[in-house]
Design a protein around this motif. Structure first.
Motif, mmCIF file in Angstrom:
data_model
loop_
_atom_site.group_PDB
_atom_site.id
_atom_site.type_symbol
_atom_site.label_atom_id
_atom_site.label_comp_id
_atom_site.label_asym_id
_atom_site.label_seq_id
_atom_site.Cartn_x
_atom_site.Cartn_y
_atom_site.Cartn_z
ATOM 1 N N SER A 109 0.928 -1.358 -0.067
ATOM 2 C CA SER A 109 0.040 0.054 0.074
ATOM 3 C C SER A 109 0.831 1.016 0.183
ATOM 4 N N LEU A 110 0.719 2.182 -0.981
ATOM 5 C CA LEU A 110 1.391 3.412 -1.212
ATOM 6 C C LEU A 110 0.480 4.435 -0.661
ATOM 7 N N ALA A 111 0.717 5.211 0.471
ATOM 8 C CA ALA A 111 0.037 6.314 0.878
ATOM 9 C C ALA A 111 0.924 7.727 0.845
ATOM 10 N N PRO A 112 0.399 8.767 0.348
ATOM 11 C CA PRO A 112 1.301 9.911 0.448
ATOM 12 C C PRO A 112 1.311 10.390 1.966
ATOM 13 N N ARG A 113 2.609 11.293 1.999
ATOM 14 C CA ARG A 113 2.708 11.888 3.291
ATOM 15 C C ARG A 113 3.073 13.248 3.327
ATOM 16 N N PHE A 114 2.231 13.915 4.005
ATOM 17 C CA PHE A 114 2.113 15.526 3.796
ATOM 18 C C PHE A 114 3.132 16.349 4.813
ATOM 19 N N ASP A 115 3.483 17.589 4.206
ATOM 20 C CA ASP A 115 4.009 18.135 5.373
ATOM 21 C C ASP A 115 3.428 19.296 6.003
ATOM 22 N N GLU A 116 3.927 20.188 6.906
ATOM 23 C CA GLU A 116 2.840 20.983 7.544
ATOM 24 C C GLU A 116 2.082 21.907 6.775
ATOM 25 N N ARG A 117 2.410 22.006 5.384
ATOM 26 C CA ARG A 117 1.617 23.057 4.490
ATOM 27 C C ARG A 117 0.899 22.331 3.807
ATOM 28 N N GLY A 118 0.884 21.035 3.950
ATOM 29 C CA GLY A 118 -0.306 20.159 3.277
ATOM 30 C C GLY A 118 0.355 19.617 1.776
ATOM 31 N N ARG A 119 1.594 20.100 1.697
ATOM 32 C CA ARG A 119 2.274 19.537 0.426
ATOM 33 C C ARG A 119 2.763 18.016 0.633
ATOM 34 N N VAL A 120 2.818 17.087 -0.610
ATOM 35 C CA VAL A 120 3.152 15.891 -0.371
ATOM 36 C C VAL A 120 4.772 15.986 -0.169
ATOM 37 N N ALA A 121 5.164 15.415 0.910
ATOM 38 C CA ALA A 121 6.528 15.378 1.370
ATOM 39 C C ALA A 121 7.094 14.084 1.033
ATOM 40 N N GLY A 122 6.474 12.962 0.616
ATOM 41 C CA GLY A 122 6.860 11.773 0.408
ATOM 42 C C GLY A 122 6.074 10.728 0.468
ATOM 43 N N LEU A 123 6.609 9.559 0.763
ATOM 44 C CA LEU A 123 5.490 8.317 0.582
ATOM 45 C C LEU A 123 5.627 7.417 1.908
ATOM 46 N N VAL A 124 4.585 6.810 2.225
ATOM 47 C CA VAL A 124 4.747 5.791 3.303
ATOM 48 C C VAL A 124 4.075 4.601 2.676
ATOM 49 N N LEU A 125 5.210 3.481 2.526
ATOM 50 C CA LEU A 125 4.644 2.234 1.817
ATOM 51 C C LEU A 125 4.609 1.332 2.845
ATOM 52 N N THR A 126 3.635 0.432 2.966
ATOM 53 C CA THR A 126 3.459 -0.715 3.997
ATOM 54 C C THR A 126 3.051 -1.824 3.180
ATOM 55 N N GLY A 127 3.623 -3.091 3.480
ATOM 56 C CA GLY A 127 3.586 -4.268 2.673
ATOM 57 C C GLY A 127 3.598 -5.468 3.661
ATOM 58 N N ARG A 128 2.451 -6.342 3.232
ATOM 59 C CA ARG A 128 2.493 -7.578 3.871
ATOM 60 C C ARG A 128 2.831 -8.789 2.956
ATOM 61 N N PRO A 129 3.589 -9.889 3.292
ATOM 62 C CA PRO A 129 4.073 -10.586 2.175
ATOM 63 C C PRO A 129 2.702 -11.480 1.969
ATOM 64 N N VAL A 130 2.323 -11.769 0.838
ATOM 65 C CA VAL A 130 1.426 -12.312 0.085
ATOM 66 C C VAL A 130 1.330 -13.657 0.751
ATOM 67 N N GLY A 131 2.308 -14.455 0.887
ATOM 68 C CA GLY A 131 2.359 -15.617 1.543
ATOM 69 C C GLY A 131 1.244 -15.800 2.904
ATOM 70 N N GLU A 132 1.773 -14.739 3.764
ATOM 71 C CA GLU A 132 1.119 -14.491 4.906
ATOM 72 C C GLU A 132 -0.333 -14.256 4.882
#
Ligand code: ADP
Length: 443
Positions: free
Chosen positions: A142-165
């Motif tokens: 899952s890729l989600a945007p990360r915002f700075d204090e002015r509401g601009r996209v400051a980067g990404l947060v990627l969370t992943g779970r092994p498909v096997g699990e």
């Protein structure tokens, strides 16, 4: 104006003291400010440290993969699980492009997802494989945007779970679903057994009557045959006519001949009743699984109600209203079960009230036919109305209700293309259940 030479400045000790005091108090204040500032700095440092430890503990212990990037897609933070999965030390992953962590063939899809997140400022889910020492490791990412204090996209947060699990979790979910289905099937079987129990109670009660009738008549026949035996023995022994006339009167043989006929007739009626009951039962079981056919809904309702009443603890008045004969099309045995459930619920709701009345009404509605069962009991409470057709909803005591009667009945009627409904309570109160069926043809 020329400056006076220092030697010429008159000495003013009080002035220099005041200056010194000012200077000293300014130094004091500055020092106090410094101490205060230092304290605040230390407490902020402690807070920052606690926050860092807190985040660190999350990154260290989360079993999912967590990667934080900056706007350029370079890795800023990551969970320890990433090192475990890739087999590379965390330090070597930091600062590199996040796409470099994944297998080459998935990079274009990952790049496209990153662009979408940045452009549309919303999370995106994809499947991508991490490049690990032991080959690709599929992740549900899952890729989600990360915002700075002015509401601009400051980067990404990627969370992943092994498909096997995930697959294991799905398999476990599927297993518990199957277990639940099995438990539900068991409960449906229990409800069927409970209905069968009620039916058998009725059968036992109903058979008891004609059988004792046959038994009593057989007993009487035995008594009469004894008297006739006596008479015939005397005829055989050559008794005189006068003696035989006297004996005939004594044994009341003329009356007993009539009684004998009545007894035979009674025994026959009892046996016929037993045959009818067996026939009803046979039809119930045969029609339960048989083909759909035309049948008389009113006649079925009468049989169904009589079965319930035979098993009822206290007598309940049942009135049949509407048309005498209404032809419906469907599986007669199943519909008989539905009516038995409705009448049983009505009888239970009346709970032995002396003025309890159940009204069963069959109607020809043109294209379709309908049957309603009304009772003048307390009715269904408003807060239960939405739940009564749910499986396992019951307000009856443990062991008395399974809460499946209405849900099974609803399903049976639905399978017949009809609908079973609780009608809004009328001015007289009580409860009315009604269902409709396709119209049948008279045979
Ligand atoms: P059960 O009879 O085993 O409780 P049902 O599915 O047949 O299961 O009925 C569910 C519930 O609906 C009953 O427990 C009762 O609360 C309510 N109910 C059904 N019929 C009536 C009725 N005629 N009058 C009042 N409540 C009823």
């Amino acid at each position: 104006m020329p400056r006076p030479s220092p030697d010429l400045v008159p000495e003013r000790p009080e002035l220099s003291d005041a200056v010194w005091l000012d200077v000293l108090s300014a130094v004091d204040r500055t020092y106090a400010d410094l101490v205060d500032y230092q304290e605040r700095l230390e407490s902020q440092n402690a807070e920052l440290e606690a926050m860092r430890r807190f985040l660190g503990s999350i990154l260290a212990s989360t079993s999912d993969v967590l990667i934080v990037t900056n706007r350029q897609g370079l890795v800023e933070e990551m969970s320890a699980s990433l090192a475990t999965l890739t087999g590379r030390p965390l330090a070597s992953l930091q600062g590199g492009p996040v796409t470099g962590l994944f297998v080459q063939e998935h990079v274009p899809a990952l790049d496209a997802a990153i662009q979408t997140v940045a452009r549309e400022r919303r999370p995106v889910m994809i499947e991508a494989a991490l490049a690990t020492g032991s080959g690709p490791s599929e992740l549900e990412l899952s890729l989600a945007p990360r915002f700075d204090e002015r509401g601009r996209v400051a980067g990404l947060v990627l969370t992943g779970r092994p498909v096997g699990e995930l697959r294991r979790t799905y398999a476990a979910l599927e297993r518990s679903h199957a277990e639940l289905m099995a438990a539900q099937a068991q409960l449906v079987r229990n409800e069927k057994l409970a209905s069968l129990g009620r039916l058998l109670a009725g059968v036992a009660h109903e058979l008891n009557n004609p059988i004792s009738f046959v038994y009593a008549n057989a007993h009487a026949l035995e008594r009469y045959s004894g008297k006739f035996q006596t008479y015939f023995d005397r005829v055989q022994a050559g008794a005189t006519r006068e003696e035989l006339v006297r004996l005939r009167e004594e044994l009341k043989l003329d009356r007993e001949v009539k009684n004998l006929r009545d007894a035979v007739q009674g025994a026959r009626e009892g046996a016929e009743r037993v045959r009818d009951i067996v026939e009803d039962l046979r039809r119930l079981s045969a029609d339960g699984s048989g083909e759909s056919a035309s049948f008389d809904l009113m006649e079925t309702a009468k049989i169904a109600a009589s079965w319930v009443l035979r098993g009822a603890r206290s007598p309940v008045q049942v009135r049949f209203e509407g048309a005498d004969s209404v032809m419906a099309f469907g599986r007669r045995g199943h519909i008989q079960q539905v009516i038995m459930n409705l009448v049983q619920n009505a009888v239970d709701a009346l709970d032995g009230r002396p003025d309890g009345l159940v009204r069963v009404t069959a109607k020809d509605e043109g294209e379709r036919v309908s049957l309603s069962v009304h009772d003048n009991g307390p009715g269904v409470p408003q807060d239960a109305e939405g739940a009564i057709f749910d499986p396992f909803f019951t307000t009856k005591a443990v062991g008395k209700g399974t809460g499946l009667g209405l849900s099974i009945s609803h399903k049976i009627v639905e399978e017949h293309g009809g609908e079973l409904r609780l009608l809004p309570a009328g001015p007289g109160g009580g409860a009315t259940f009604r269902f409709d069926l396709p119209k049948g043809t008279a045979s």
